[in-house]
Design a protein around this motif. Structure first.
Motif, PDB file in Angstrom:
ATOM      1  N   ASN A   1      -9.864  -0.985  -0.343  1.00  0.00           N
ATOM      2  CA  ASN A   1      -9.106   0.095   0.135  1.00  0.00           C
ATOM      3  C   ASN A   1      -7.833   0.102  -0.708  1.00  0.00           C
ATOM      4  O   ASN A   1      -7.252   1.102  -1.010  1.00  0.00           O
ATOM      5  CB  ASN A   1      -9.058   0.031   1.690  1.00  0.00           C
ATOM      6  CG  ASN A   1     -10.125   0.854   2.278  1.00  0.00           C
ATOM      7  OD1 ASN A   1     -11.071   1.151   1.591  1.00  0.00           O
ATOM      8  ND2 ASN A   1      -9.822   1.038   3.746  1.00  0.00           N
ATOM      9  N   SER A   2      -7.190  -1.265  -0.973  1.00  0.00           N
ATOM     10  CA  SER A   2      -5.895  -1.290  -1.487  1.00  0.00           C
ATOM     11  C   SER A   2      -5.938  -0.625  -2.893  1.00  0.00           C
ATOM     12  O   SER A   2      -5.195   0.075  -3.558  1.00  0.00           O
ATOM     13  CB  SER A   2      -5.576  -2.556  -1.477  1.00  0.00           C
ATOM     14  OG  SER A   2      -5.074  -3.193  -0.116  1.00  0.00           O
TER      15      SER A   2
ATOM     16  N   SER B   1       3.032   4.993   4.897  1.00  0.00           N
ATOM     17  CA  SER B   1       3.062   3.884   3.674  1.00  0.00           C
ATOM     18  C   SER B   1       3.294   2.527   4.471  1.00  0.00           C
ATOM     19  O   SER B   1       3.768   2.521   5.392  1.00  0.00           O
ATOM     20  CB  SER B   1       4.481   4.133   2.647  1.00  0.00           C
ATOM     21  OG  SER B   1       5.599   3.756   3.462  1.00  0.00           O
TER      22      SER B   1
ATOM     23  N   GLN C   1      -6.182   3.095  -2.593  1.00  0.00           N
ATOM     24  CA  GLN C   1      -4.947   3.865  -2.248  1.00  0.00           C
ATOM     25  C   GLN C   1      -3.992   3.726  -3.429  1.00  0.00           C
ATOM     26  O   GLN C   1      -3.345   4.801  -3.823  1.00  0.00           O
ATOM     27  CB  GLN C   1      -4.463   3.188  -1.039  1.00  0.00           C
ATOM     28  CG  GLN C   1      -5.159   3.210   0.251  1.00  0.00           C
ATOM     29  CD  GLN C   1      -4.715   2.038   1.136  1.00  0.00           C
ATOM     30  OE1 GLN C   1      -4.126   1.020   0.768  1.00  0.00           O
ATOM     31  NE2 GLN C   1      -5.216   2.281   2.369  1.00  0.00           N
TER      32      GLN C   1
ATOM     33  N   ILE D   1      -1.546   4.420   4.010  1.00  0.00           N
ATOM     34  CA  ILE D   1      -2.480   4.043   4.975  1.00  0.00           C
ATOM     35  C   ILE D   1      -2.861   5.164   5.701  1.00  0.00           C
ATOM     36  O   ILE D   1      -2.245   5.498   6.469  1.00  0.00           O
ATOM     37  CB  ILE D   1      -2.050   2.535   5.765  1.00  0.00           C
ATOM     38  CG1 ILE D   1      -1.654   1.608   4.979  1.00  0.00           C
ATOM     39  CG2 ILE D   1      -3.325   2.138   6.759  1.00  0.00           C
ATOM     40  CD1 ILE D   1      -1.044   0.457   5.660  1.00  0.00           C
TER      41      ILE D   1
ATOM     42  N   SER E   1       1.055  -1.003  -0.087  1.00  0.00           N
ATOM     43  CA  SER E   1       0.018  -0.065  -0.098  1.00  0.00           C
ATOM     44  C   SER E   1       0.856   1.449  -0.143  1.00  0.00           C
ATOM     45  O   SER E   1       1.714   1.498   1.004  1.00  0.00           O
ATOM     46  CB  SER E   1      -0.821  -0.019   1.246  1.00  0.00           C
ATOM     47  OG  SER E   1      -1.844  -1.145   1.230  1.00  0.00           O
TER      48      SER E   1
END
Length: 571
Positions: A399-400, A301, A403, A290, A287
């Motif tokens: 979410n990943s 990160s 991002q 975060i 990611s």
């Protein structure tokens, strides 16, 4: 030998070295200890004197001592291949040597030598670990400096390794990611772009046909398309890990859950060994940022979070084996045995399964041809450099994926985000949904899926289908990120513990009476929270059935699990 002077603001050796984003933190990188702090450190070491020119430790050495300067000056020097020395800094009175290598006991990236006659406090590694574990004020100061110095080494390329590869090579990307995620400085040279490559190939008697190459100069290692394990062995990552002893707890996997268990276990006095197949951080390390993890309001990160957690675990004495995988497990004995392949077997009283999950692969026959050369499963700076300012596609609505979309939108011309469902609300945090909606060069394509990949040596075109309209279209896009679904990394368990229909490990209350009968559960008590169908074997994080797929949840599970390990060790 030629010398180039490169110094920092605290150095008396010359001009300030620009450390990029760290330029305003030089005072924290190279702090000056107070007399009281020096006195406390002195209790852990011994006073020594060395003449000018004496090498306190050399580039490539292990078992490095920690030095505090009492009188005189010490040079910290980096020697590049070819003999050119660069002076990183000169340490004066009440300054100290070292970076996180002192805790990992890997090879030093620099040479440390006396510039003048010096009087120092010398502290051996075990006593340094005692300082950072027991002296709160000193621990904060030293750990901050060590971490910042490692970041500076990474940003400056002060490593002993060179990767020679190609942007059109999947194996090259694999090796670049391995070095980056393990916080290992490396210089990258591209056969299509860097003129100096032929000189290096000739020097080491290799050819372009051998790429990707990893050259570890001072060790004389020349590795042709090596595995991660071969690189780790050459760099000495695991040289000081004792495999023979019976551990209190072995943790398979070093994602957020595994690292949390390692930190809490080691800090509470357990003998902890972590086994990691690639690099610390797991899927979270891929990611770019975060932003919803407690305590980091500006975000962090995944790689930075993993790196700090790794250093924290090492600080408390956990041992971590990198680039080794559990291939099978023998759970039919009171002492659990984990086979790492190659004749190495580790033994433990308790096991925590934290091997996580990986993104599902697209069901396309041509997929494997383009993995690493156009198809990626992580969106870090390594992959972003390959994309340049081109258009990219991201498959996934979690979410990943969100991002990754916002991260890549900063450098790429356009980001196409493909999801199977009607919207993002059900699978993505609201702050990311809003950001995607407000970013002009991100296009969300709903009810859309990839149906074709095209190209020769590299992905060149992507075909997707709009399931709402039935329209199919092909686009000249060379970079595709797939971040949808999850497949648990449980193949190595070979039926030792009960899993659900998808392969995720069942634990605690998820284990029904029928499951326990089938597994021949031998104890009068029921399985503890996170305990599997085998006593003393636990599962945490994404690999566990019905877990919450969030970093904070995995960290919580890993920390709570250690309390359960304490309990079962008394049985």
């Amino acid at each position: 030998m030629q010398t180039a002077t490169i110094s920092n603001a605290n150095s008396s050796a010359g001009p300030n070295r620009p450390f990029g984003e760290l330029s305003n933190r030089v005072a924290q990188m190279f702090p000056v200890l107070t007399p009281a702090q020096v006195a406390r450190i002195a209790a852990f070491g011994q006073e020594m004197r060395y003449p000018a020119g004496h090498v306190l430790y050399d580039q490539g050495d292990t078992h490095l001592p920690f030095f505090v300067v009492l009188e005189g000056q010490i040079d910290v020097v980096y020697a590049r291949p070819g003999g050119i020395e660069e002076l990183i800094t000169t340490l004066g009175e009440h300054q100290f040597t070292g970076e996180v290598t002192l805790l990992t006991d890997r090879r030093s990236f620099v040479q440390v030598r006396a510039k003048t006659d010096v009087r120092v406090i010398r502290v051996e590694q075990p006593r340094l670990r005692a300082i950072v574990q027991t002296e709160s004020e000193l621990s904060e100061l030293l750990m901050r400096a060590f971490i910042l110095r490692r970041v500076a080494l990474l940003s400056s390329g002060y490593g002993d390794s060179v990767i020679i590869g190609s942007r059109n090579s999947a194996a090259t990307l694999r090796l670049q990611a391995f070095f980056a995620r393990n916080g290992q400085p490396v210089q990258y040279l591209d056969v299509e772009r860097d003129a100096v490559v032929q000189e290096l190939l000739d020097r080491f008697h290799v050819s372009v046909d051998d790429i990707p190459l990893v050259i570890v100069c001072r060790r004389g290692c020349v590795l042709r398309n090596p595995t991660e394990t071969q690189v780790a062995d050459c760099l000495g990552f695991n040289a000081n890990v004792q495999m023979e002893s019976i551990r209190d707890v072995v943790i398979c996997g070093s994602g957020p859950g595994g690292l949390a268990a390692a930190v809490y276990g080691a800090s509470e006095g357990l003998d902890v060994l972590v086994i990691e197949s690639t690099a610390p951080g797991g899927q979270a390390a891929s990611s770019s940022k975060i932003e919803n993890y407690l305590g980091f309001p500006t975000g962090i990160s995944g790689q930075a979070l993993a790196g700090r957690a790794f250093t924290q675990a090492e600080k408390f004495g956990a041992q971590i084996v990198v680039a080794r995988s559990a291939v099978r497990i023998d759970c039919g004995h009171p002492i659990i045995q984990i086979d790492l392949g190659g004749g190495d077997i580790v033994r433990t009283r308790a096991l925590i399964i934290a091997t996580g999950a990986e993104y599902k692969k697209l069901d396309l026959p041509e997929l494997s041809r383009f993995e690493g050369v156009g198809v990626y499963y992580a969106a870090t700076y390594v992959e972003a450099q390959r994309c340049g300012d081109n258009e990219v596609v991201i498959v996934g609505g979690g979410n990943s994926a969100g991002q990754a979309a916002t991260f890549l939108a900063r450098s790429c011309k356009h980001v196409h985000m493909l999801i199977r469902g009607p919207d993002l609300a059900a699978s993505m945090s609201r702050y990311l949904v809003r950001r995607i909606e407000e970013t002009p060069n991100i296009t969300l394509r709903k009810r859309t899926r990839i149906v074709g990949l095209h190209g020769k040596e590299h992905l060149e075109q992507v075909t997707w289908r709009d399931d709402a309209t039935g329209e199919t279209s092909t686009h000249p896009i060379r970079h595709l990120f797939t971040m949808a679904g999850a497949s648990p990394n449980t193949r190595w368990l070979h039926g030792c513990v009960m899993t659900d229909a998808k392969g995720f490990v069942c634990s605690g209350a998820d284990l029904t009476h029928e499951m326990l009968l089938e597994a021949h559960w031998p104890l009068e008590r029921a399985p503890l929270l996170f305990e599997t169908s085998r006593p003393h074997i636990f599962a945490v994080g994404d690999v566990r059935a019905n877990s919450v797929k969030r970093v904070a949840s995995a960290v919580g599970e890993g920390s709570v699990c250690i309390q359960l390990v304490h309990r079962i060790l008394t049985e």
